[in-house]
Design a protein around this motif. Sequence first.
Motif, PDB file in Angstrom:
ATOM      1  N   GLU A  44      38.023  18.799  35.586  1.00 22.38           N
ATOM      2  CA  GLU A  44      38.234  19.178  36.982  1.00 22.38           C
ATOM      3  C   GLU A  44      36.908  19.425  37.702  1.00 22.38           C
ATOM      4  O   GLU A  44      36.736  19.040  38.864  1.00 22.38           O
ATOM      5  CB  GLU A  44      39.130  20.425  37.046  1.00 22.38           C
ATOM      6  CG  GLU A  44      40.578  20.146  36.718  1.00 22.38           C
ATOM      7  CD  GLU A  44      41.408  21.427  36.595  1.00 22.38           C
ATOM      8  OE1 GLU A  44      40.831  22.538  36.756  1.00 22.38           O
ATOM      9  OE2 GLU A  44      42.616  21.311  36.350  1.00 22.38           O
ATOM     10  N   GLN A  45      35.987  20.084  36.993  1.00 21.12           N
ATOM     11  CA  GLN A  45      34.667  20.297  37.598  1.00 21.12           C
ATOM     12  C   GLN A  45      33.961  18.971  37.861  1.00 21.12           C
ATOM     13  O   GLN A  45      33.340  18.771  38.912  1.00 21.12           O
ATOM     14  CB  GLN A  45      33.798  21.175  36.694  1.00 21.12           C
ATOM     15  CG  GLN A  45      34.189  22.625  36.709  1.00 21.12           C
ATOM     16  CD  GLN A  45      33.340  23.446  35.748  1.00 21.12           C
ATOM     17  OE1 GLN A  45      32.586  22.896  34.944  1.00 21.12           O
ATOM     18  NE2 GLN A  45      33.500  24.767  35.823  1.00 21.12           N
ATOM     19  N   GLN A  60      35.449  16.079  38.333  1.00 20.08           N
ATOM     20  CA  GLN A  60      36.150  15.435  39.442  1.00 20.08           C
ATOM     21  C   GLN A  60      35.731  16.070  40.771  1.00 20.08           C
ATOM     22  O   GLN A  60      35.530  15.361  41.763  1.00 20.08           O
ATOM     23  CB  GLN A  60      37.676  15.571  39.264  1.00 20.08           C
ATOM     24  CG  GLN A  60      38.245  14.663  38.207  1.00 20.08           C
ATOM     25  CD  GLN A  60      39.747  14.910  38.004  1.00 20.08           C
ATOM     26  OE1 GLN A  60      40.283  15.946  38.398  1.00 20.08           O
ATOM     27  NE2 GLN A  60      40.411  13.954  37.359  1.00 20.08           N
ATOM     28  N   LYS A  61      35.634  17.398  40.767  1.00 24.31           N
ATOM     29  CA  LYS A  61      35.241  18.091  42.000  1.00 24.31           C
ATOM     30  C   LYS A  61      33.817  17.707  42.395  1.00 24.31           C
ATOM     31  O   LYS A  61      33.530  17.448  43.565  1.00 24.31           O
ATOM     32  CB  LYS A  61      35.329  19.612  41.812  1.00 24.31           C
ATOM     33  CG  LYS A  61      35.086  20.384  43.071  1.00 24.31           C
ATOM     34  CD  LYS A  61      35.285  21.866  42.832  1.00 24.31           C
ATOM     35  CE  LYS A  61      35.135  22.667  44.079  1.00 24.31           C
ATOM     36  NZ  LYS A  61      33.824  22.843  44.568  1.00 24.31           N
ATOM     37  N   SER A  62      32.902  17.669  41.431  1.00 20.77           N
ATOM     38  CA  SER A  62      31.515  17.302  41.763  1.00 20.77           C
ATOM     39  C   SER A  62      31.435  15.850  42.227  1.00 20.77           C
ATOM     40  O   SER A  62      30.669  15.527  43.153  1.00 20.77           O
ATOM     41  CB  SER A  62      30.576  17.564  40.586  1.00 20.77           C
ATOM     42  OG  SER A  62      30.850  16.660  39.536  1.00 20.77           O
ATOM     43  N   ALA A  67      33.910  14.210  43.731  1.00 12.70           N
ATOM     44  CA  ALA A  67      34.502  14.200  45.066  1.00 12.70           C
ATOM     45  C   ALA A  67      33.517  14.774  46.083  1.00 12.70           C
ATOM     46  O   ALA A  67      33.383  14.236  47.198  1.00 12.70           O
ATOM     47  CB  ALA A  67      35.806  15.001  45.073  1.00 12.70           C
ATOM     48  N   ASP A  68      32.833  15.862  45.727  1.00 14.87           N
ATOM     49  CA  ASP A  68      31.825  16.434  46.624  1.00 14.87           C
ATOM     50  C   ASP A  68      30.693  15.450  46.874  1.00 14.87           C
ATOM     51  O   ASP A  68      30.193  15.318  48.004  1.00 14.87           O
ATOM     52  CB  ASP A  68      31.266  17.738  46.049  1.00 14.87           C
ATOM     53  CG  ASP A  68      32.285  18.869  46.072  1.00 14.87           C
ATOM     54  OD1 ASP A  68      33.298  18.731  46.793  1.00 14.87           O
ATOM     55  OD2 ASP A  68      32.053  19.884  45.372  1.00 14.87           O
TER      56      ASP A  68
END
Length: 156
Positions: A34-35, A37-39, A41-42
């Motif tokens: 998730e981290q 994916q979040k990074s 996406a960011d």
Amino acid sequence: MNINVTLIAQALSFALFIWFTAKFVWPPMLRAIEQRQKSIADGLAAGEQGRRDLEASAKRADQEIAGARSRASEIVVQAEKRAMEMIEEAKASAKAEGEREKVAAKAEIQQEVSRAREALREQVASLAVAGAEKILRREVDAKAHADLLDSIKQQL
């Protein structure tokens, strides 16, 4: 040993492995995923924002360049207009100076003509006196001659 006990033991150890994996291994892996994916996406959002900022900057730069070109053309037009005004002013000044010189030259010519006439009158008067003196050789009166010369000058 029985195949059933082995099978149950294997099933039990597999279930224990699944429970251990689900309880202790899977949550940190999911958090890491998730981290990640979040990074990602960011990063994609930042890249998209950077692209939009770049396009906006390019548009602003094009507008500034167009404005600068327009101001430059206005400056060139104003400079050309001022140059034409300066040329016209110089022409007018030169014409006025020429007229002044022409008037001064005419006045000087008039003065020279007056001086030449006066000199000519003097010479004519001297010649007249000399001729009269030769004709009248008998009596010469300086006062009478001066009066005669003045009257001749006035007549000439």
